[in-house]
Design a protein around this motif. Sequence first.
Motif, mmCIF file in Angstrom:
data_model
loop_
_atom_site.group_PDB
_atom_site.id
_atom_site.type_symbol
_atom_site.label_atom_id
_atom_site.label_comp_id
_atom_site.label_asym_id
_atom_site.label_seq_id
_atom_site.Cartn_x
_atom_site.Cartn_y
_atom_site.Cartn_z
ATOM 1 N N PRO A 122 0.814 -1.220 0.000
ATOM 2 C CA PRO A 122 0.000 0.000 0.000
ATOM 3 C C PRO A 122 0.849 1.273 0.000
ATOM 4 O O PRO A 122 1.849 1.344 0.698
ATOM 5 C CB PRO A 122 -0.777 -0.091 1.317
ATOM 6 C CG PRO A 122 -0.703 -1.517 1.747
ATOM 7 C CD PRO A 122 0.568 -2.056 1.181
ATOM 8 N N GLN A 166 -1.237 -8.847 -1.182
ATOM 9 C CA GLN A 166 -0.574 -7.685 -0.577
ATOM 10 C C GLN A 166 0.845 -8.096 -0.236
ATOM 11 O O GLN A 166 1.074 -8.987 0.574
ATOM 12 C CB GLN A 166 -1.330 -7.221 0.663
ATOM 13 C CG GLN A 166 -0.697 -5.974 1.282
ATOM 14 C CD GLN A 166 -1.447 -5.476 2.516
ATOM 15 O OE1 GLN A 166 -2.672 -5.410 2.536
ATOM 16 N NE2 GLN A 166 -0.705 -5.134 3.553
ATOM 17 N N TYR A 216 -2.064 -1.418 9.280
ATOM 18 C CA TYR A 216 -1.448 -0.243 8.667
ATOM 19 C C TYR A 216 -2.371 0.934 8.927
ATOM 20 O O TYR A 216 -3.426 1.043 8.305
ATOM 21 C CB TYR A 216 -1.287 -0.440 7.156
ATOM 22 C CG TYR A 216 -0.134 -1.327 6.753
ATOM 23 C CD1 TYR A 216 0.687 -1.927 7.694
ATOM 24 C CD2 TYR A 216 0.164 -1.549 5.416
ATOM 25 C CE1 TYR A 216 1.759 -2.736 7.329
ATOM 26 C CE2 TYR A 216 1.239 -2.351 5.027
ATOM 27 C CZ TYR A 216 2.022 -2.946 6.002
ATOM 28 O OH TYR A 216 3.072 -3.727 5.623
ATOM 29 N N GLN A 271 -5.130 -1.383 5.932
ATOM 30 C CA GLN A 271 -4.804 -2.694 5.362
ATOM 31 C C GLN A 271 -4.147 -3.575 6.438
ATOM 32 O O GLN A 271 -3.682 -3.100 7.463
ATOM 33 C CB GLN A 271 -3.839 -2.550 4.181
ATOM 34 C CG GLN A 271 -4.313 -1.643 3.058
ATOM 35 C CD GLN A 271 -4.026 -0.186 3.338
ATOM 36 O OE1 GLN A 271 -3.339 0.148 4.289
ATOM 37 N NE2 GLN A 271 -4.588 0.685 2.527
ATOM 38 N N ALA A 272 -4.094 -4.859 6.147
ATOM 39 C CA ALA A 272 -3.460 -5.787 7.079
ATOM 40 C C ALA A 272 -1.983 -5.450 7.221
ATOM 41 O O ALA A 272 -1.316 -5.057 6.264
ATOM 42 C CB ALA A 272 -3.605 -7.218 6.569
ATOM 43 N N SER A 273 -1.456 -5.599 8.419
ATOM 44 C CA SER A 273 -0.015 -5.493 8.642
ATOM 45 C C SER A 273 0.509 -6.913 8.879
ATOM 46 O O SER A 273 -0.274 -7.866 8.978
ATOM 47 C CB SER A 273 0.264 -4.604 9.852
ATOM 48 O OG SER A 273 0.347 -5.379 11.030
ATOM 49 N N PRO A 274 1.810 -7.075 8.997
ATOM 50 C CA PRO A 274 2.331 -8.435 9.219
ATOM 51 C C PRO A 274 1.809 -9.078 10.497
ATOM 52 O O PRO A 274 1.776 -10.299 10.606
ATOM 53 C CB PRO A 274 3.847 -8.218 9.307
ATOM 54 C CG PRO A 274 4.106 -6.979 8.540
ATOM 55 C CD PRO A 274 2.896 -6.118 8.742
ATOM 56 N N GLN A 304 -8.102 -7.000 2.393
ATOM 57 C CA GLN A 304 -8.349 -8.380 2.803
ATOM 58 C C GLN A 304 -9.858 -8.527 3.053
ATOM 59 O O GLN A 304 -10.294 -8.608 4.198
ATOM 60 C CB GLN A 304 -7.539 -8.719 4.064
ATOM 61 C CG GLN A 304 -6.045 -8.880 3.829
ATOM 62 C CD GLN A 304 -5.294 -7.571 3.608
ATOM 63 O OE1 GLN A 304 -5.748 -6.514 4.019
ATOM 64 N NE2 GLN A 304 -4.140 -7.632 2.961
ATOM 65 N N HIS A 342 8.297 -13.626 4.836
ATOM 66 C CA HIS A 342 6.896 -13.449 4.457
ATOM 67 C C HIS A 342 6.390 -14.576 3.556
ATOM 68 O O HIS A 342 5.187 -14.834 3.518
ATOM 69 C CB HIS A 342 6.688 -12.053 3.868
ATOM 70 C CG HIS A 342 6.833 -10.984 4.910
ATOM 71 N ND1 HIS A 342 5.806 -10.627 5.741
ATOM 72 C CD2 HIS A 342 7.907 -10.259 5.315
ATOM 73 C CE1 HIS A 342 6.223 -9.702 6.594
ATOM 74 N NE2 HIS A 342 7.501 -9.452 6.354
ATOM 75 N N ARG A 365 5.038 -17.003 5.948
ATOM 76 C CA ARG A 365 3.714 -16.603 6.438
ATOM 77 C C ARG A 365 2.614 -17.036 5.472
ATOM 78 O O ARG A 365 1.528 -17.412 5.891
ATOM 79 C CB ARG A 365 3.641 -15.084 6.630
ATOM 80 C CG ARG A 365 4.545 -14.566 7.753
ATOM 81 C CD ARG A 365 4.356 -13.071 7.932
ATOM 82 N NE ARG A 365 2.970 -12.750 8.154
ATOM 83 C CZ ARG A 365 2.315 -11.732 7.619
ATOM 84 N NH1 ARG A 365 2.943 -10.889 6.823
ATOM 85 N NH2 ARG A 365 1.037 -11.544 7.868
#
Lengths: 569, 569, 278, 278
Positions: free
Chosen positions: B224, B248, C117, C123-126, C137, D99, D102
């Motif tokens: 993003p 993402q 985020y 948005q999704a973060s780690p 998501q 990642h 993940r």
Amino acid sequence: MFHYLHDLAMVFGGEAGQGLQTVTETLLRILKKGGYNLFSCTEYMSRIRGGCNTTEIRITDKNRKAYLGRIDMLFALSPLAVDHLESRISPETLLFAEKEKFSGKWSEQCIDTPWTKFAHETGSAVFTNTVAAGVVLGIIGTPLESFTDYLREQFAEKGDDIVSKNTVAAKLGYDFGRRTALEKDILLPPPTARESSSRLLMDGNAALGIGAIAAGCNFISTYPMSPGTGLLTFLASKAKTFGVVVDQAEDEIAAINAALGASYAGARAVVTTSGGGFDLMQEGVSLAGMIETPMVIHLAQRPGPATGLPTRTEQGDLNLALYAGHGDFARAILAPGTLEELTEAMPHAFSLANKFQIPVFVLTDQYLLDAITTIDAACIKQRPIAESIIQTGADYQRYALSDDGLSPRGVPGYGEGVVRIDSDEHDEQGLITESFVMRHRMVEKRLRRKQLLRETALLPTIIGSLEEADTLVICWGSNRGLLEEVLDTLGNKKVAGLHFCQPYPLNPIVATLLENKKIVVVENNATGQLADLLSLETRSRIPGRILKATGEPFTVEEMVNELNKLNHA
Amino acid sequence: MFHYLHDLAMVFGGEAGQGLQTVTETLLRILKKGGYNLFSCTEYMSRIRGGCNTTEIRITDKNRKAYLGRIDMLFALSPLAVDHLESRISPETLLFAEKEKFSGKWSEQCIDTPWTKFAHETGSAVFTNTVAAGVVLGIIGTPLESFTDYLREQFAEKGDDIVSKNTVAAKLGYDFGRRTALEKDILLPPPTARESSSRLLMDGNAALGIGAIAAGCNFISTYPMSPGTGLLTFLASKAKTFGVVVDQAEDEIAAINAALGASYAGARAVVTTSGGGFDLMQEGVSLAGMIETPMVIHLAQRPGPATGLPTRTEQGDLNLALYAGHGDFARAILAPGTLEELTEAMPHAFSLANKFQIPVFVLTDQYLLDAITTIDAACIKQRPIAESIIQTGADYQRYALSDDGLSPRGVPGYGEGVVRIDSDEHDEQGLITESFVMRHRMVEKRLRRKQLLRETALLPTIIGSLEEADTLVICWGSNRGLLEEVLDTLGNKKVAGLHFCQPYPLNPIVATLLENKKIVVVENNATGQLADLLSLETRSRIPGRILKATGEPFTVEEMVNELNKLNHA
Amino acid sequence: MAPATDMAWCPGCGNLMLHHAVKSALHELHIERKNLVMVSGIGQAAKSPQYINANMFNGLHGRALPAALGIKLSNRNLVVVVESGDGDMYGEGGNHFIHAIRRNLDVTVIVHNNMVYGLTKGQASPTSQRGMITPVQLNGVLLEPFNPLAVALAMNAPFVARAYAADVEETKEMIKQAITFRGFSLVDVFQPCVVFNKVNTYQWFKENTCYLPKNHDTRDRIAAFGLAIGPGKLPLGIFYRNEERDIYEDLLGIGNTPLYQKEAPDEKAFQAMIEAYR
Amino acid sequence: MAPATDMAWCPGCGNLMLHHAVKSALHELHIERKNLVMVSGIGQAAKSPQYINANMFNGLHGRALPAALGIKLSNRNLVVVVESGDGDMYGEGGNHFIHAIRRNLDVTVIVHNNMVYGLTKGQASPTSQRGMITPVQLNGVLLEPFNPLAVALAMNAPFVARAYAADVEETKEMIKQAITFRGFSLVDVFQPCVVFNKVNTYQWFKENTCYLPKNHDTRDRIAAFGLAIGPGKLPLGIFYRNEERDIYEDLLGIGNTPLYQKEAPDEKAFQAMIEAYR
Ligand SMILES: Cc1ncc(C[n+]2csc(CCOP(=O)(O)OP(=O)(O)O)c2C)c(N)n1
Ligand SMILES: Cc1ncc(C[n+]2csc(CCOP(=O)(O)OP(=O)(O)O)c2C)c(N)n1
Ligand code: SF4
Ligand code: SF4
Ligand SMILES: [Mg+2]
Ligand SMILES: [Mg+2]
């Protein structure tokens, strides 16, 4: 009869790992002591063992610093070298190789040279290098003692046995070489250079690195990448003596951000990399522009795109340096073309970076970095470097507005003030702002320094006479030696040369130099990047271009040819 | 008397999180149904709550798509908005705000509008938005029913209580607005657009995203970054329906390399980002060039360098796209300037990327992406996209040499062949090579396609009459609406305009269009990047430049002013 | 405007509490502002240094740790505190996180872990939990959340702690310990984002966290690992503390003289270097 | 020239043995070359795919995993095997390594871990042991070596193994298991570099490795972690194996139709999308 009175070009070829570098280094050191004018350059494959690498050594009466296509003598330590160099071997080339390996193919010109046999006589294949050096020195006729003295010095630590075996190998080769020289009536260019204690022999990497030390560079963070790694290893080897902090980064992004952190804290920081690695640094370059923090970037060019040819040469990254990083900010680009200019590049880069608080690029390439020749020690000196650091007062503002766009540079911990830098648009204190007015001022602040930067830019070196010339051949970076030799060879007063060791920004005077000339730009890339820049900056018409992007440097012959073609066109 | 017969500019200001977007969206939807010509654009701060954001809504008799500096009516939901917009408020501006908040400052022109009081009467501050929309609709005189119908639809799911409270709020605001309109004798531009079922209202993000779907885009991997995120969220919302794979990424480097992997395997892949994130993608761009794999990159511009102004607008990344990635390879750059062009950008980008097997950039900016206006549904259609994928034979070679430099594109698993791509210099099979001859051929192969790419490049849109004009005002990307309005306003036949929706490569015809004209380039950046490109590519003299890089778009007034200055100069 | 009045955070945000804890810790440790450098990346969390009157390096998104490295190696007398978000540190900056731990520089890293985020709007973060629905998501987060503590322990980070921003007092204490610790110290701080994270709310943290058992041996790396990946409530506190690892500054032999004070190279050494090319 | 005769590796290099193991594994699993994609970055190890007659994506240094992701998500019928070096995977590519785990994509990752940067001539890699002297690390490597197994376990990678290249048979078996495993499988392979790594020689590996105890429970993540960070000899074998984690392709709902076969969007759905803007 093989008389090379002005110019002898020897080429050494062998597999990676065969010790080619030892042979050529030995020869260069001894020949230098003998007072010869020397130039050497090297091309190698992207592998550790096998394949075929070659090194050219030229002995010349005049001072020559360029790559010759012609091969007078080829010393092929591996038969692969002969295939590899086939296009450069002429009927005049003397081929020193093991004849049996070619099943008769090169029998005309091959001087059967039993490397392996000789080495075995000495005791082991590891002595092949010494044999080879011996052969060459025998041909040249350098006194054998200068070689054996050298070997004694080199192998002293390894014990007497090694020294004496090497001496035997040397003599075997030497005698063979002497014999051949007499048989073939080989004559060399005279040693016109006169050896003196101020004459140094080094490669481009060392010259660049010495310059970095001279500039007081005390921080390097870098991720290895050919041909940029040379500067890293050089500085690592000097780290202890000169107090250089060396950090091998996890990637190029880390490298430049660490260097920026260091520079912010007052270090003289450098990064070194090549095209692909540099791509990853671009956001950092943009950050340097935004936070007005000095940053010196050694961008060692090799052919792209992507991984391309990792160990080859090209001048393809001028545009990359010119436009790297998003957003508008000032920068400068240096492109040294000789050992002398290499030693000056870093001091000048740090001066510019400090004074103008900008990113400064030093563009080199594999060909130049690996080239070996001599330089006068008197050229190498520590020079005062412009420094912009001040002790801060309590009310210090990092981005105080000023007439020339430059603000005194504080560093954390030095003075009463705090030093705040921000990658967001910021106010004079360095704090984030969304004011359009402040934005406008800061954009202007960052760009205003361009004026002075341009006016003080280094002028191109003029080769020949501008007054008499109607044609101007232009080059930058590593092609300086080429252009000098070619123009000298042509001997046409109507053709002069310009070499840009600072391609950007261009001094306003440059436009006047180009006026009313026919212009030809020579570049080791596919499109003519300096040519574009010149036409953009000087508003002159797009010049003619002589381009090459095969991964090899231009040969002198190619360039003579091209210029002759132009003359007849 | 407040008669705005041709043009009314309303601005809405409030804190982030106050629901400004709800108000303006509501109004735009209802006004669209009323047949008005609408244009709206928005500026906001880089924060989630507080601060001050504003949105402009223009109602015009002619079709206008540009940002007006003048404010006819300011609806200040927060008193901060008045400070924020102070420079744009004139004595003629009607200020709808809570008077008491200004301690008399704006008393002359302030129409005391008790947002909070009204909302409280309805039951809660959350109804302020409905009140505000009601006030505006009252002023305009749209039938109250169209508003209450809309509210019923919107809040149906939330239950009757919410609907009825909103209806009360709407009426409170509406009556206040009606009353004010009558008192002040307010008159609007007529609804000249005529509502029809093919009239759509959307913002730039949606137009771009719809185009991506139309282009059969089925893969997006992205990290993003404003203002690039819009395309990601748009495609994510359509992923299920249209089978788009959305990932993402952990960073921008991953994003572009994943997209390249996808494209290699036959997906129609896109990435979206902004300057700083794009810097990190540059090595990937270079890889795309090397492996000749289609890659579409949405580069949504915002002001740099570094983090800069994350939510603001600029046209500063043309050079970045032009020179991104090390090494020489072909590319194309599109820069849509209207909703229509936004819907066409992705189909065209994918066609170019597929046909020429190159990276293609779509350059937009925050201003254009967030602008809302109407578009004719007939413009939006699915178009056939050029596809280069073939079923491979057993002897397939990914980089088979050819006359035009293009090779049929195989994908793994489709056909009998294997598809090998290599970031190193490679041979026709895709295997690593160190042959200088092969290198030379491959460099030529990668560049040869430039010719056709140039010849088929989109021509600029001509605004006005080239024959009659002696001055040509040139712009690209989001400035198209601006240029159209300004030229129309000036009404000077001697001044025509050119809008480039493909700034690179330039069609050879462009040079002829510029001949014998006085040229002025208008760009929303600090240095004039298209101007540089034009002078480089068309060999014409460096044109005049009108530039702005404050983070705001140009206003119509500024541009009229600048052009008038030119006329008098 | 004085920094404090211009904070760009939302009312009720955990950042405000965490910021309070950081400021108190710095204050109580009597760290002089001129010797303190606050380093951050980009994000809501990363704005923290803007609100502390000290030296500041507010660099690029994800790149706080390399900048901190450069600063500390150039002047080891500075106290370097890194403050950034979970996206910044574990997403964009993930590689630096790993390799910074390998170096074991004497810096303190405070991560505002809101599991989302924030600045880019949700948005999704780690570290986002599985199933969380966001604008990207739409079917919920699918990936295994990044476990900063487990990874730090795998890398043998010498100081690994987790705090909860709403517990200002405990958070402050952990930060104080982290700053005084000699080596790389990580404090991952749960920080509720009241706008974009509707899953991990104040209530949720209250119900799903607990403090480490008093008898947890902070020298036991494997036990710490077990606790970090364990089922059940998420423990808070100092998981691991190992004073044995040498710090990078010492290993590199960095002296006390900051690099900006370094003089020109010694002329004799310089000539000796050149001599080698005779 | 046929690929096999042009190998750019040094005589005696562990790469040669590992390559043999990989080829045998692929052969024994009857994987069709047209359905196999070998993905790599840049380095000596990363040249491996050049010598296998199959589809190849030889991408950028450090970026093999993202490329593999794009490939697999675009066509899940392909068998995707990533082969690259320790520098590539844990240095430049460290963030992707984390990642990728993940996500738990169904790919196999084989790391040629020679504990050195080979192609660039011998600088330290993330896994280089402390004290190793190199042209850049003249006083020996100072950093804590990256422990790929421990990190993979911290990230909950479902298949974590370590092999030793000189033991071709065992290496091949592990690779076969990894390839047949459904999910992200990591095989870190000790690979002697006879030119640049004079510390970790064949002899050294012989003396310093052993196979995991037969009774090691591959479902026990904490035990695996203990073994991965434990003192003593370096264990070889499958440390951890967890069949429970869903794979990313399934979670994302990727169907069997490769994206290159996808047809133009359904016109009705397309019109419905546009409808929303009326
Ligand atoms: C290179 C780059 N990529 C992306 C961005 C956009 N960006 C800014 S902040 C942010 C995420 C912030 O998340 P986090 O670090 O968790 O901080 P929070 O806002 O949640 O406190 C992103 C993606 C950027 N500024 N730079
Ligand atoms: C972006 C980028 N940075 C650096 C390099 C130079 N480079 C090529 S291979 C390599 C290291 C290789 O090490 P490793 O992955 O361990 O492979 P090995 O050669 O040891 O098998 C480096 C640094 C590059 N090609 N690209
Ligand atoms: S968006 Fe979330 S994290 Fe950011 S300030 Fe607001 S509540 Fe806090
Ligand atoms: S350099 Fe080392 S790893 Fe590379 S091929 Fe040679 S021995 Fe093998
Ligand atoms: Mg966050
Ligand atoms: Mg390695």
